[in-house]
Design a protein around this motif. Sequence first.
Motif, PDB file in Angstrom:
ATOM      1  N   GLY A 128       0.874  -1.112  -0.203  1.00  0.00           N
ATOM      2  CA  GLY A 128      -0.141  -0.557  -0.171  1.00  0.00           C
ATOM      3  C   GLY A 128       0.544   1.223  -0.278  1.00  0.00           C
ATOM      4  N   GLY A 129       1.996   0.946  -0.142  1.00  0.00           N
ATOM      5  CA  GLY A 129       3.020   2.233   0.070  1.00  0.00           C
ATOM      6  C   GLY A 129       3.099   2.519  -1.342  1.00  0.00           C
ATOM      7  N   GLN A 130       2.875   4.723  -1.109  1.00  0.00           N
ATOM      8  CA  GLN A 130       3.413   5.549  -2.575  1.00  0.00           C
ATOM      9  C   GLN A 130       3.768   6.384  -2.153  1.00  0.00           C
ATOM     10  OE1 GLN A 130      -0.506   5.705  -4.758  1.00  0.00           O
ATOM     11  NE2 GLN A 130      -1.880   4.651  -2.901  1.00  0.00           N
ATOM     12  N   GLY A 131       4.012   6.990  -3.316  1.00  0.00           N
ATOM     13  CA  GLY A 131       4.297   8.348  -3.042  1.00  0.00           C
ATOM     14  C   GLY A 131       5.365   8.705  -4.296  1.00  0.00           C
ATOM     15  N   LEU A 132       5.391   9.411  -4.356  1.00  0.00           N
ATOM     16  CA  LEU A 132       6.473  11.016  -5.496  1.00  0.00           C
ATOM     17  C   LEU A 132       7.954  11.104  -4.488  1.00  0.00           C
ATOM     18  CD1 LEU A 132       6.294  11.480  -7.888  1.00  0.00           C
ATOM     19  CD2 LEU A 132       6.030  13.742  -7.406  1.00  0.00           C
ATOM     20  N   LEU A 133       9.179  10.937  -5.084  1.00  0.00           N
ATOM     21  CA  LEU A 133      10.399  10.758  -4.013  1.00  0.00           C
ATOM     22  C   LEU A 133      11.150  11.485  -4.797  1.00  0.00           C
ATOM     23  CD1 LEU A 133      11.714   9.181  -1.633  1.00  0.00           C
ATOM     24  CD2 LEU A 133      12.847   7.676  -3.397  1.00  0.00           C
ATOM     25  N   ARG A 134      11.422  13.206  -3.992  1.00  0.00           N
ATOM     26  CA  ARG A 134      12.191  14.205  -4.790  1.00  0.00           C
ATOM     27  C   ARG A 134      13.467  13.945  -4.070  1.00  0.00           C
ATOM     28  NH1 ARG A 134       9.595  16.514  -8.143  1.00  0.00           N
ATOM     29  NH2 ARG A 134       7.318  16.263  -8.415  1.00  0.00           N
ATOM     30  N   ALA A 135      14.456  14.774  -4.585  1.00  0.00           N
ATOM     31  CA  ALA A 135      15.884  15.184  -4.564  1.00  0.00           C
ATOM     32  C   ALA A 135      16.112  15.248  -2.844  1.00  0.00           C
ATOM     33  CB  ALA A 135      17.207  15.628  -4.965  1.00  0.00           C
ATOM     34  N   GLY A 136      17.082  15.145  -1.554  1.00  0.00           N
ATOM     35  CA  GLY A 136      16.186  15.492  -0.767  1.00  0.00           C
ATOM     36  C   GLY A 136      15.560  14.452   0.486  1.00  0.00           C
ATOM     37  N   GLU A 137      15.020  13.672  -0.537  1.00  0.00           N
ATOM     38  CA  GLU A 137      14.049  12.035  -0.104  1.00  0.00           C
ATOM     39  C   GLU A 137      14.810  11.025   0.112  1.00  0.00           C
ATOM     40  OE1 GLU A 137       9.762  13.641  -0.419  1.00  0.00           O
ATOM     41  OE2 GLU A 137      10.326  13.485  -1.840  1.00  0.00           O
ATOM     42  N   VAL A 138      14.353  10.339   1.350  1.00  0.00           N
ATOM     43  CA  VAL A 138      15.383   8.952   1.147  1.00  0.00           C
ATOM     44  C   VAL A 138      13.620   8.250   1.757  1.00  0.00           C
ATOM     45  CG1 VAL A 138      16.581   7.418   2.481  1.00  0.00           C
ATOM     46  CG2 VAL A 138      16.959   9.602   1.726  1.00  0.00           C
ATOM     47  N   GLN A 139      14.085   6.847   0.893  1.00  0.00           N
ATOM     48  CA  GLN A 139      13.157   5.637   0.876  1.00  0.00           C
ATOM     49  C   GLN A 139      13.400   4.630   1.553  1.00  0.00           C
ATOM     50  OE1 GLN A 139      11.507   2.762  -1.816  1.00  0.00           O
ATOM     51  NE2 GLN A 139      10.209   5.329  -2.309  1.00  0.00           N
ATOM     52  N   ARG A 140      12.987   3.937   2.036  1.00  0.00           N
ATOM     53  CA  ARG A 140      13.411   2.407   2.386  1.00  0.00           C
ATOM     54  C   ARG A 140      12.320   1.225   2.206  1.00  0.00           C
ATOM     55  NH1 ARG A 140      11.188  -0.715   5.883  1.00  0.00           N
ATOM     56  NH2 ARG A 140      10.984   1.145   7.819  1.00  0.00           N
ATOM     57  N   MET A 141      12.589   0.177   2.049  1.00  0.00           N
ATOM     58  CA  MET A 141      11.295  -0.439   2.043  1.00  0.00           C
ATOM     59  C   MET A 141      11.704  -1.288   2.278  1.00  0.00           C
ATOM     60  SD  MET A 141       9.210  -2.166  -1.943  1.00  0.00           S
ATOM     61  CE  MET A 141      11.005  -2.379  -1.938  1.00  0.00           C
ATOM     62  N   THR A 142      11.310  -2.792   2.777  1.00  0.00           N
ATOM     63  CA  THR A 142      12.070  -4.089   3.317  1.00  0.00           C
ATOM     64  C   THR A 142      10.642  -4.928   2.747  1.00  0.00           C
ATOM     65  OG1 THR A 142      12.130  -3.593   5.544  1.00  0.00           O
ATOM     66  CG2 THR A 142      11.774  -5.606   5.819  1.00  0.00           C
ATOM     67  N   ALA A 143      11.656  -5.662   2.048  1.00  0.00           N
ATOM     68  CA  ALA A 143      11.636  -6.588   0.886  1.00  0.00           C
ATOM     69  C   ALA A 143      10.503  -7.906   1.816  1.00  0.00           C
ATOM     70  CB  ALA A 143      11.858  -7.051  -0.218  1.00  0.00           C
ATOM     71  N   GLY A 144      11.145  -8.245   2.854  1.00  0.00           N
ATOM     72  CA  GLY A 144      11.091  -9.383   4.019  1.00  0.00           C
ATOM     73  C   GLY A 144      10.029 -10.555   2.651  1.00  0.00           C
ATOM     74  N   THR A 145       9.384 -10.940   3.446  1.00  0.00           N
ATOM     75  CA  THR A 145       8.453 -11.734   3.155  1.00  0.00           C
ATOM     76  C   THR A 145       8.181 -12.102   1.265  1.00  0.00           C
ATOM     77  OG1 THR A 145       6.817 -11.718   3.970  1.00  0.00           O
ATOM     78  CG2 THR A 145       7.762 -12.913   5.348  1.00  0.00           C
ATOM     79  N   GLY A 146       8.049 -10.543   0.859  1.00  0.00           N
ATOM     80  CA  GLY A 146       7.823 -10.893  -0.665  1.00  0.00           C
ATOM     81  C   GLY A 146       7.040  -9.508  -0.755  1.00  0.00           C
ATOM     82  N   VAL A 147       7.486  -8.269  -1.511  1.00  0.00           N
ATOM     83  CA  VAL A 147       6.897  -7.546  -2.019  1.00  0.00           C
ATOM     84  C   VAL A 147       7.348  -7.170  -3.335  1.00  0.00           C
ATOM     85  CG1 VAL A 147       9.054  -5.770  -2.168  1.00  0.00           C
ATOM     86  CG2 VAL A 147       6.604  -5.029  -1.313  1.00  0.00           C
ATOM     87  N   MET A 148       5.636  -6.581  -4.335  1.00  0.00           N
ATOM     88  CA  MET A 148       5.767  -6.301  -5.892  1.00  0.00           C
ATOM     89  C   MET A 148       5.416  -4.791  -5.460  1.00  0.00           C
ATOM     90  SD  MET A 148       5.470  -9.224  -7.450  1.00  0.00           S
ATOM     91  CE  MET A 148       4.814  -8.885  -8.674  1.00  0.00           C
ATOM     92  N   HIS A 149       6.446  -3.689  -6.790  1.00  0.00           N
ATOM     93  CA  HIS A 149       6.799  -2.590  -6.654  1.00  0.00           C
ATOM     94  C   HIS A 149       6.621  -2.185  -7.592  1.00  0.00           C
ATOM     95  CE1 HIS A 149      11.112  -1.696  -5.962  1.00  0.00           C
ATOM     96  NE2 HIS A 149      10.845  -2.929  -6.272  1.00  0.00           N
ATOM     97  N   SER A 150       7.118  -0.954  -8.296  1.00  0.00           N
ATOM     98  CA  SER A 150       7.323  -0.380  -9.182  1.00  0.00           C
ATOM     99  C   SER A 150       8.029   1.226  -8.980  1.00  0.00           C
ATOM    100  CB  SER A 150       6.233  -0.314 -10.063  1.00  0.00           C
ATOM    101  OG  SER A 150       5.223   0.813  -9.375  1.00  0.00           O
ATOM    102  N   GLU A 151       9.340   1.200  -9.560  1.00  0.00           N
ATOM    103  CA  GLU A 151       9.830   2.636  -9.717  1.00  0.00           C
ATOM    104  C   GLU A 151       9.187   3.533 -10.561  1.00  0.00           C
ATOM    105  OE1 GLU A 151      12.726   2.227  -6.455  1.00  0.00           O
ATOM    106  OE2 GLU A 151      13.036   1.055  -7.941  1.00  0.00           O
ATOM    107  N   MET A 152       9.102   4.536 -11.074  1.00  0.00           N
ATOM    108  CA  MET A 152       8.378   5.089 -12.332  1.00  0.00           C
ATOM    109  C   MET A 152       9.415   6.053 -12.216  1.00  0.00           C
ATOM    110  SD  MET A 152       7.104   2.663 -13.938  1.00  0.00           S
ATOM    111  CE  MET A 152       7.125   3.144 -15.580  1.00  0.00           C
ATOM    112  N   ASN A 153       9.146   7.181 -13.558  1.00  0.00           N
ATOM    113  CA  ASN A 153       9.983   8.138 -13.265  1.00  0.00           C
ATOM    114  C   ASN A 153       8.506   9.207 -13.465  1.00  0.00           C
ATOM    115  OD1 ASN A 153      11.040  10.936 -14.246  1.00  0.00           O
ATOM    116  ND2 ASN A 153      12.238   9.977 -15.390  1.00  0.00           N
ATOM    117  N   GLY A 154       8.302  10.087 -12.092  1.00  0.00           N
ATOM    118  CA  GLY A 154       7.600  10.868 -12.644  1.00  0.00           C
ATOM    119  C   GLY A 154       7.737  11.935 -12.523  1.00  0.00           C
TER     120      GLY A 154
END
Length: 231
Positions: free
Chosen positions: A80-106
């Motif tokens: 359910g995590g989502q957001g726009l990530l810009r310079a100055g921001e840092v993101q951490r994702m724990t994949a753990g037991t399994g996660v699906m994700h996408s990263e697109m140029n926003g």
Amino acid sequence: MLNVRPSEARGHANHGWLDSHHTFSFAGYFDPQFMGFRTLRVINEDRVTSGEGFDTHPHRDMEIITYPLSGAIAHRDSTGGQGLLRAGEVQRMTAGTGVMHSEMNGSDEDVHFLQIWILPNQKGLKPSYEQKHFTEQERQGHWRVVVSPDARDNSLTVHQDVVLSSTLLSKGEKAEYALAPSRHAWVQIARGAGTLNGVALKAGDGVAVSDESRLELVATEPLEALLFDLA
């Protein structure tokens, strides 16, 4: 002891929409001497053209940190995590037991970012996601903790004995770091140029550090750098 990994020695893959440099072995690039450093497994410097990106794909049992340098990354994952990530921001994702994700140029420009993988302290963790902004003022002229195992100083939480700090230095400015006995460090120059304990470095260079108690990074031109303090 400082062991420099020059920018030009990294693995490189250009897929047109993606231009990627690999500090450590990744995907089609394999070098048995550079499989990672301590629990640091991946540092990829990626540039993705506008309108492109990484479609939904799986990960598991990995701590994934995304550190943008310019442009914006649109993130979405199965927690359910989502957001726009810009310079100055840092993101951490724990994949753990399994996660699906996408990263697109926003954004309407190329997005330039570092993607970092850290081996977790245990397998089978519950997948999770968090993102925080760190101002330029917080990082200017000194090391600012952005990721840590105990969320110190309002940093992101990583499931490993790793403390990641970031700094911005103007020309002639310096940042010092005390490395505790038996600890190791990896310093990555994201932009600009400088010296680490007198050793000249440029953008894209990385340095493995062992058996050092004090690190002094001095900018010979404006720079941005990351420091991983590792067990």
